[in-house]
Motif scaffolding. Structure first.
Motif, PDB file in Angstrom:
ATOM      1  N   LYS A   1      -7.637  27.761  15.045  1.00  0.00           N
ATOM      2  CA  LYS A   1      -7.985  26.518  15.749  1.00  0.00           C
ATOM      3  C   LYS A   1      -6.882  26.102  16.722  1.00  0.00           C
ATOM      4  N   LEU A   2      -5.626  26.385  16.357  1.00  0.00           N
ATOM      5  CA  LEU A   2      -4.526  26.020  17.250  1.00  0.00           C
ATOM      6  C   LEU A   2      -4.626  26.738  18.592  1.00  0.00           C
ATOM      7  N   SER A   3      -5.158  27.956  18.571  1.00  0.00           N
ATOM      8  CA  SER A   3      -5.277  28.721  19.818  1.00  0.00           C
ATOM      9  C   SER A   3      -6.647  28.574  20.468  1.00  0.00           C
ATOM     10  N   ASP A   4      -7.462  27.683  19.941  1.00  0.00           N
ATOM     11  CA  ASP A   4      -8.794  27.438  20.524  1.00  0.00           C
ATOM     12  C   ASP A   4      -8.629  26.882  21.931  1.00  0.00           C
ATOM     13  N   PRO A   5      -9.314  27.452  22.912  1.00  0.00           N
ATOM     14  CA  PRO A   5      -9.172  26.950  24.294  1.00  0.00           C
ATOM     15  C   PRO A   5      -9.753  25.550  24.491  1.00  0.00           C
ATOM     16  N   ARG A   6     -10.476  25.052  23.479  1.00  0.00           N
ATOM     17  CA  ARG A   6     -11.053  23.694  23.578  1.00  0.00           C
ATOM     18  C   ARG A   6     -10.569  22.851  22.400  1.00  0.00           C
ATOM     19  N   PRO A   7      -9.273  22.574  22.332  1.00  0.00           N
ATOM     20  CA  PRO A   7      -8.731  21.872  21.160  1.00  0.00           C
ATOM     21  C   PRO A   7      -9.278  20.464  20.971  1.00  0.00           C
ATOM     22  N   THR A   8      -9.745  19.846  22.031  1.00  0.00           N
ATOM     23  CA  THR A   8     -10.228  18.459  21.910  1.00  0.00           C
ATOM     24  C   THR A   8     -11.576  18.379  21.208  1.00  0.00           C
ATOM     25  N   THR A   9     -12.219  19.527  20.979  1.00  0.00           N
ATOM     26  CA  THR A   9     -13.520  19.515  20.296  1.00  0.00           C
ATOM     27  C   THR A   9     -13.366  19.589  18.774  1.00  0.00           C
ATOM     28  N   ILE A  10     -12.147  19.776  18.309  1.00  0.00           N
ATOM     29  CA  ILE A  10     -11.900  19.907  16.863  1.00  0.00           C
ATOM     30  C   ILE A  10     -11.503  18.550  16.292  1.00  0.00           C
ATOM     31  N   GLU A  11     -12.008  18.239  15.107  1.00  0.00           N
ATOM     32  CA  GLU A  11     -11.739  16.936  14.474  1.00  0.00           C
ATOM     33  C   GLU A  11     -10.393  16.984  13.739  1.00  0.00           C
ATOM     34  N   TRP A  12      -9.306  16.913  14.509  1.00  0.00           N
ATOM     35  CA  TRP A  12      -7.964  17.049  13.953  1.00  0.00           C
ATOM     36  C   TRP A  12      -7.605  15.890  13.020  1.00  0.00           C
ATOM     37  N   LYS A  13      -7.986  14.680  13.384  1.00  0.00           N
ATOM     38  CA  LYS A  13      -7.659  13.536  12.531  1.00  0.00           C
ATOM     39  C   LYS A  13      -8.372  13.648  11.182  1.00  0.00           C
ATOM     40  N   LYS A  14      -9.608  14.069  11.202  1.00  0.00           N
ATOM     41  CA  LYS A  14     -10.368  14.251   9.963  1.00  0.00           C
ATOM     42  C   LYS A  14      -9.692  15.301   9.082  1.00  0.00           C
ATOM     43  N   LEU A  15      -9.176  16.363   9.705  1.00  0.00           N
ATOM     44  CA  LEU A  15      -8.492  17.422   8.968  1.00  0.00           C
ATOM     45  C   LEU A  15      -7.209  16.882   8.347  1.00  0.00           C
ATOM     46  N   TRP A  16      -6.452  16.059   9.116  1.00  0.00           N
ATOM     47  CA  TRP A  16      -5.214  15.472   8.591  1.00  0.00           C
ATOM     48  C   TRP A  16      -5.519  14.555   7.412  1.00  0.00           C
ATOM     49  N   LEU A  17      -6.525  13.731   7.531  1.00  0.00           N
ATOM     50  CA  LEU A  17      -6.883  12.795   6.457  1.00  0.00           C
ATOM     51  C   LEU A  17      -7.320  13.544   5.196  1.00  0.00           C
ATOM     52  N   ARG A  18      -8.025  14.655   5.399  1.00  0.00           N
ATOM     53  CA  ARG A  18      -8.444  15.457   4.242  1.00  0.00           C
ATOM     54  C   ARG A  18      -7.230  15.983   3.496  1.00  0.00           C
ATOM     55  N   ARG A  19      -6.255  16.517   4.230  1.00  0.00           N
ATOM     56  CA  ARG A  19      -5.054  17.030   3.580  1.00  0.00           C
ATOM     57  C   ARG A  19      -4.287  15.900   2.886  1.00  0.00           C
ATOM     58  N   LYS A  20      -4.237  14.734   3.510  1.00  0.00           N
ATOM     59  CA  LYS A  20      -3.523  13.606   2.922  1.00  0.00           C
ATOM     60  C   LYS A  20      -4.178  13.174   1.610  1.00  0.00           C
ATOM     61  N   ARG A  21      -5.501  13.116   1.600  1.00  0.00           N
ATOM     62  CA  ARG A  21      -6.211  12.750   0.365  1.00  0.00           C
ATOM     63  C   ARG A  21      -5.981  13.792  -0.724  1.00  0.00           C
TER      64      ARG A  21
END
Length: 637
Positions: free
Chosen positions: A67-87
């Motif tokens: 995902k880090l090398s995805d040419p369209r990084p703004t289409t990935i739900e990064w905040k949702k991923l961070w919150l999941r890891r935090k929980r």
């Protein structure tokens, strides 16, 4: 600073400032400042950065690095991923706190942590290095390490479980399959499977950089150039093989790649060569030659090793052999055949000249590890001498525990890569289950996920079915551990003055065994061994175990009786202890008259201090005692 003054700042500057604001402050405070701040604080690229900076390790299921090398990084739900890891981290913290508070369902909670895999690793590494200010520092470090080690072992077993998957090339994945052994002794170090793979990638890249002519070389020229180059990097063989040959670290691919001296057995030297050669486009594998494993390289389809066109397209591909452990040059087929005759192989010897499937090389490595651990055991009477220290030295962890872990790895490998159809599949099952249940109970999730299905397939396919019980039955042992884990604590009290006087020593006291001289920490007591915690080992007979299904009398407990007209006598007082002699045996029975209390903290081995976290919160240096974390069972100690 007020929101009105911040409104004067351009968006670019706000974005830069938010890189230095913690994600928690971002969510709780910054986003509530204004609508403008809310939008800037929720931009995907900011949360992409926060995911990278907050967490180092990720489960493969996230495809995080892809995902880090995805040419369209703004289409990935990064905040949702961070919150999941935090929980997840909050849940892992709660589970660890429960483990540190009560022994009830302790294994279950450990296994729940382990099932988060690499998502739990960042948090666990923090706890592995908890500072001395924690009231339960020893317990916190011990259980965090236990969970982390179990996660690493689970990853290793998963690699081996894929050796016989349908459609899997039996000659591919050698680097991962051998690197899996390193995972059993990885602990808090960075040299995991990804490190091993990336190191081999880097070696291949360096070779191409230093040999720009490699693309026009023939296969033979390239293989010989690679062998010379790897040997020049000191990546093959070892110094003083007469003394060092069976040192444990020489059996481990990751250690050979990361150690400053890069020592390795022939099988590891050949595996390094074959793995780098494959990355350079050559068809290379290990050959399980009887004395030393060799590497083989096949010519490309339709070509000879020297780059000529093959005259007969139906002919077997031309093969060359190398011994990276010893020589720069090629080993001829005639030399290998002569060596086989000298070794007594006159029939069926051609099998040793073929590329060996990965499972065969894994089994050979497991056998080498067993030989290395047996040698270490034979050196026990030379403890502390350079030869004994070097035999078991690895980059991290406590040497004696590493030896047990390596032996455990070899047993796992045999069960996972040997075909279940083999009638000998279960030849080491009893020894494995004994070791697992007594020393590695936190791995029940791995056994249930990977070994139990193999065991049930083996039993179902056996021609001569028989009733399998106890240490021969995987499901019974798993059920035994579950039952022990779900038991309420049995409380032992010092109610009377007589009991106080008879049971002289307390939980957490450190002693020397009067006869054998090893150091121990008391973690249980009873007037008569029938009241001791189970399972436990018997004093002087470390290979005999008092299990939950064994009668105390049948296992050697000698209680006084009313026979021969004698009055019944008081049962002897026994203790259980952790001992420096057998680090993974955490409940060895010892009689009260064998105990000699010590008060010098410097006599306690470091490995014993680390393992003490299983039963104790911390060490009190002034009193030379460990502070109990088993008050549920011994509230008066």
């Amino acid at each position: 600073m007020t929101s009105s003054s911040l409104d004067c700042f351009p968006d670019e500057l706000i974005r830069h400032i938010l890189l230095y604001v913690s994600p928690e402050d971002n969510v709780l405070n910054v986003q509530s400042v204004s609508r403008r701040f809310y939008h800037i604080a929720n931009e995907p690229l900011l949360w992409r950065y926060l995911c990278r900076s907050s967490f180092t390790f990720w489960r493969p299921e996230h495809y995080f690095f892809a995902k880090l090398s995805d040419p369209r990084p703004t289409t990935i739900e990064w905040k949702k991923l961070w919150l999941r890891r935090k929980r997840q981290n909050h849940l892992i913290k709660r589970l660890l706190d429960e483990i540190l508070t009560t022994r009830y369902r302790q294994l279950r909670n450990l296994q729940r942590i382990c099932q988060f895999g690499y998502d739990a690793k960042d948090f666990l590494l923090e706890q592995c290095h908890a500072n001395e200010s924690h009231d339960d520092v020893l317990a916190r470090r011990y259980y965090a390490n236990s969970a982390l080690d179990s996660i690493h072992r689970g990853m290793a077993v998963e690699v081996w479980s894929k050796c016989y998957e349908t459609g899997t090339d039996p000659y591919s994945g050698l680097d991962r399959a051998l690197g899996a052994f390193d995972m059993f002794v990885l602990h808090d170090q960075p040299q995991d499977l990804e490190y091993i793979l990336s190191t081999l990638d880097a070696l291949a890249h360096r070779f191409t950089q230093e040999h720009p002519e490699h693309e026009i070389m023939s296969t033979r020229q390239k293989a010989l150039a690679l062998n010379r180059w790897l040997r020049a990097q000191n990546l093959m063989g070892m110094e003083n093989e007469t003394v060092n040959y069976l040192n444990l670290r020489n059996c481990l691919l990751g250690h050979a790649l990361s150690d400053n001296e890069h020592p390795s057995l022939p099988i590891i030297s050949s595996a390094i060569f074959a793995s780098v050669a494959e990355r350079l486009g050559m068809s290379s594998a290990c050959c399980a030659f009887p004395s030393h494993v060799h590497a083989s390289v096949k010519a490309p389809p339709g070509m000879t090793l020297d780059g000529d066109v093959v005259q007969d397209p139906k002919a077997e591909p031309e093969t060359m052999y190398l011994n990276p452990y010893k020589w720069d040059g090629e080993v001829t087929l005639d030399e290998l055949r002569r060596a086989l005759v000298e070794l007594g192989w006159t029939q069926g010897s051609e099998v040793f000249l073929r590329a060996s499937p990965v499972p065969i090389i894994v089994l050979r490595t497991a056998a080498n590890i067993k030989a290395a651990t047996s040698r270490i055991q034979n050196l026990a009477d030379r403890q502390g001498e350079p030869i004994e220290v070097e035999a078991k030295r690895l980059r991290a962890g406590h040497p004696d525990i590493n030896v047990e872990a390596a032996k455990y790895a070899s047993m796992w490998a045999e069960l996972m890569v040997k075909p279940v159809a083999s009638i000998h599949w279960d030849h080491n099952l009893e020894a494995f289950l004994h070791s697992f249940a007594m020393s590695w109970g936190e791995d029940a999730w791995i056994v249930r996920k990977y070994l139990l299905p193999l065991y049930e397939n083996f039993v179902a396919s056996s021609r001569h079915a028989r009733n399998r019980t106890g240490w021969e039955n995987v499901r019974e042992i798993l059920n035994m551990l579950d039952n022990l884990d779900g038991r309420e604590a049995v409380v032992s009290r010092r109610y009377t003055q007589e009991m106080q006087e008879r049971v002289r020593y307390r939980i957490g006291q450190v002693f020397r065994h009067k006869r054998y001289g090893w150091i121990g920490i008391i973690n249980g007591w009873a007037a008569g061994s029938a009241g001791l915690p189970v399972p436990h080992y018997l004093d002087g007979y470390e290979d005999e175990v008092q299990s939950p299904t064994t009668s105390p009398r049948s296992s050697g407990d000698r209680l006084h009786s009313e026979g021969f007209g004698l009055r019944p006598q008081l049962a002897r007082v026994f203790y259980t202890c952790m001992c420096s002699k057998r680090p993974k045996v955490d409940r060895l029975r010892v009689a009260q008259n064998s105990i000699e209390i010590i008060t010098d903290p410097d006599l306690i081995p470091e490995s014993l201090k680390f393992l003490a976290g299983k039963y104790f919160k911390r060490f009190d240096r002034e009193t030379c005692t460990f502070v109990s974390n088993i008050k549920e069972s011994y509230p008066d100690d």
